[in-house]
Design a protein around this motif. Structure first.
Motif, PDB file in Angstrom:
ATOM      1  N   LEU A   1      11.396 -14.523  82.206  1.00 16.39           N
ATOM      2  CA  LEU A   1      10.374 -13.474  82.241  1.00 16.39           C
ATOM      3  C   LEU A   1       8.972 -14.071  82.226  1.00 16.39           C
ATOM      4  O   LEU A   1       8.077 -13.593  82.943  1.00 16.39           O
TER       5      LEU A   1
ATOM      6  N   PHE B   1       6.592 -13.396  85.276  1.00 16.57           N
ATOM      7  CA  PHE B   1       5.281 -12.757  85.118  1.00 16.57           C
ATOM      8  C   PHE B   1       4.163 -13.734  85.474  1.00 16.57           C
ATOM      9  O   PHE B   1       3.146 -13.354  86.064  1.00 16.57           O
TER      10      PHE B   1
ATOM     11  N   LEU C   1       5.512 -14.046  76.189  1.00 13.22           N
ATOM     12  CA  LEU C   1       6.029 -12.999  77.068  1.00 13.22           C
ATOM     13  C   LEU C   1       5.052 -11.832  77.186  1.00 13.22           C
ATOM     14  O   LEU C   1       4.679 -11.421  78.289  1.00 13.22           O
ATOM     15  N   MET C   2       4.609 -11.305  76.037  1.00 16.30           N
ATOM     16  CA  MET C   2       3.712 -10.150  76.076  1.00 16.30           C
ATOM     17  C   MET C   2       2.343 -10.524  76.616  1.00 16.30           C
ATOM     18  O   MET C   2       1.707  -9.736  77.326  1.00 16.30           O
TER      19      MET C   2
ATOM     20  N   PHE D   1       2.702 -10.553  80.307  1.00 15.60           N
ATOM     21  CA  PHE D   1       2.929  -9.201  80.820  1.00 15.60           C
ATOM     22  C   PHE D   1       1.639  -8.380  80.788  1.00 15.60           C
ATOM     23  O   PHE D   1       1.271  -7.719  81.773  1.00 15.60           O
TER      24      PHE D   1
ATOM     25  N   LEU E   1      -0.731  -9.613  83.379  1.00 20.12           N
ATOM     26  CA  LEU E   1      -0.342  -9.145  84.712  1.00 20.12           C
ATOM     27  C   LEU E   1      -0.828  -7.717  84.938  1.00 20.12           C
ATOM     28  O   LEU E   1      -1.365  -7.394  86.011  1.00 20.12           O
ATOM     29  N   LEU E   2      -0.658  -6.853  83.939  1.00 21.42           N
ATOM     30  CA  LEU E   2      -1.123  -5.458  84.066  1.00 21.42           C
ATOM     31  C   LEU E   2      -2.636  -5.402  84.262  1.00 21.42           C
ATOM     32  O   LEU E   2      -3.139  -4.630  85.086  1.00 21.42           O
TER      33      LEU E   2
END
Length: 438
Positions: free
Chosen positions: A63, A67, A263-264, A267, A270-271
């Motif tokens: 992930l 990402f 990970l977060m 993420f 990316l957003l």
């Protein structure tokens, strides 16, 4: 005997890939099975170990790398990478661009694991090399050196922080000593080493990087480009600072640990990039999603090869090779700093993972600190230095460097493996010198 089997396994892997041109993923899985059975593991347990190695590696990296690849492709395809690289070139000049890359690598790498920083910075490296018409490794090696040095020496990077926790070392002093060692180390392992790699000149993989020169109007602003690019390290650094300064029960720390996990962080970044580099620049959601889909498909084989390296590493751990090495080394009477470095180095050579080598070595040599009055901060740095020595075919990071830069195994060893060894040896020398004064 266990180490002989590991050596034969590595030789078999090199034979399959170099002589018979077998795909890296298939070769790694085959050799993992052979070594596991040869080390005395039950065949079914060997298969389970391979599955756990693949699952464990992909579970922690798939992930993040996915990402990261999408984030990096948005930065590259939006023109943000070109905007940053052009500004760096204008500011530092082409002759000093390596120092700009080193500085960027330090800022990005100090808060995240090597693999995350590598995926984040690789589009920037490709763009600078293309735009300035420089050899790819001339730009890429200083970047990799900066990331690896932070991984080995500098809190709040998760690696040194974890080792410091085991040794109960003062993190601030570890950082001070680490910076003293890191500066000369990254200079030698980065810009100096590239002078000896001039014969290795590769083009970026066409599947990973498609050169496009953007006009001034097509590129986002420098502030938008930089602010978007630095979101991951900012989130991770915020988490690291809260972890160091706040109690575990503090709500801010718990929140920071959530948004600052690799990970977060990737993420959320990316957003944010989807908005700042896509929607805000009048891109349709269909166009943005097409870019993300291309990014995911382009790293599929890299993910498999990295997973294969994880399988080999897990087989070596489950077969007892790590414990065997530890038993041999703990009876030694050498300096605790050298012992910590040596244990971590041998584990690294045998198991591949720098993190596993460092954490295992820290647990093994921990009793030595109290019995010898060794400086805990220097022990952290010695262990970190040993854990990065000579990355080779059982290290997932080896395959990442090889595949992204399109190198042969021999070229990867001349560049990446040499870079890692320089960092390790200079780290040990730096620790021993500092030990004479502190």
């Amino acid at each position: 005997m266990p180490l002989l089997i590991v050596f034969i396994g590595v030789m078999l892997l090199l034979l399959l890939m170099i002589k018979f041109k077998v795909n890296g993923f298939i070769s790694l899985i085959f050799v993992s099975l052979v070594v596991g059975v040869a080390e005395g593991m039950n065949p079914s347990k060997t298969i389970t170990s391979v599955q756990n190695g693949v699952g464990g590696t992909l579970g922690s990296l798939a992930l993040i790398l996915g990402f990261g690849a999408m984030f990096g492709k948005l930065i590259a395809d939006s023109g943000a990478a070109q905007r940053i690289s052009r500004s760096l070139i204008n500011k530092f000049g082409v002759k000093k661009i390596q120092w700009a890359v080193v500085l960027t690598g330090f800022l990005v790498g100090i808060a995240m694991f090597y693999e995350v920083g590598f995926v984040l910075l690789i589009p920037l490296v490709f763009t600078i090399a293309e735009f300035a018409e420089l050899p790819l490794l001339y730009v890429g090696v200083p970047m990799a050196a900066a990331l690896s040095v932070t991984h080995a020496f500098l809190p709040p990077h998760p690696g040194p922080v974890a080792i410091a926790t085991i040794y109960k070392a003062n993190i601030s002093m570890t950082l001070v000593y680490g910076i003293i060692i890191a500066i000369p180390t990254v200079i030698v392992a980065g810009p100096v080493l590239t002078k000896f790699l001039k014969k290795i000149d590769r083009e970026p993989s066409k599947n990973l990087f498609k050169a496009k020169i953007f006009t001034e109007e097509e590129m986002p602003s420098f502030s938008a480009s930089v602010l978007t690019a630095v979101v991951p390290p900012i989130l991770m650094a915020f988490s690291a600072i809260c972890e160091i300064t706040l109690p575990k029960t503090a709500s801010i720390r718990q929140f920071s640990e959530f948004i600052g996990s690799p990970l977060m962080a990737m993420f959320l970044s990316l957003l944010i990039a989807i908005y700042t580099l896509g929607i805000r620049r009048k891109k349709t959601m269909e166009e943005i999603m097409k870019v993300l889909a291309e990014a995911a498909s382009e790293i599929a084989m890299i993910l498999l090869i990295v997973a294969g390296g994880g399988a080999f590493k897990q087989v070596l751990i489950d077969s007892g090779v790590g414990k065997y090495i530890a038993t041999i080394m703990t009876g030694s009477n050498m300096s605790p700093l050298i012992l910590a470095w040596a244990v971590a180095a041998i584990l690294r050579l045998s198991l591949g993972s720098a993190t596993v080598a460092a954490m295992t070595a820290a647990g093994l040599v921990l009793p030595i600190i109290s019995s010898t009055n060794a400086n805990p901060a220097l022990m952290v740095l010695a262990t970190g230095a040993g854990s990065v020595i000579f990355s080779h075919v059982n290290d997932p990071g080896f395959w990442m460097f090889k595949e992204y830069f399109g190198l042969t195994i021999g070229e990867t060893m001349k560049s990446w493996s040499t870079l890692e060894t320089i960092i390790s040896v200079m780290g040990l020398i730096g620790v021993l010198v500092l030990n004479m004064f502190v």
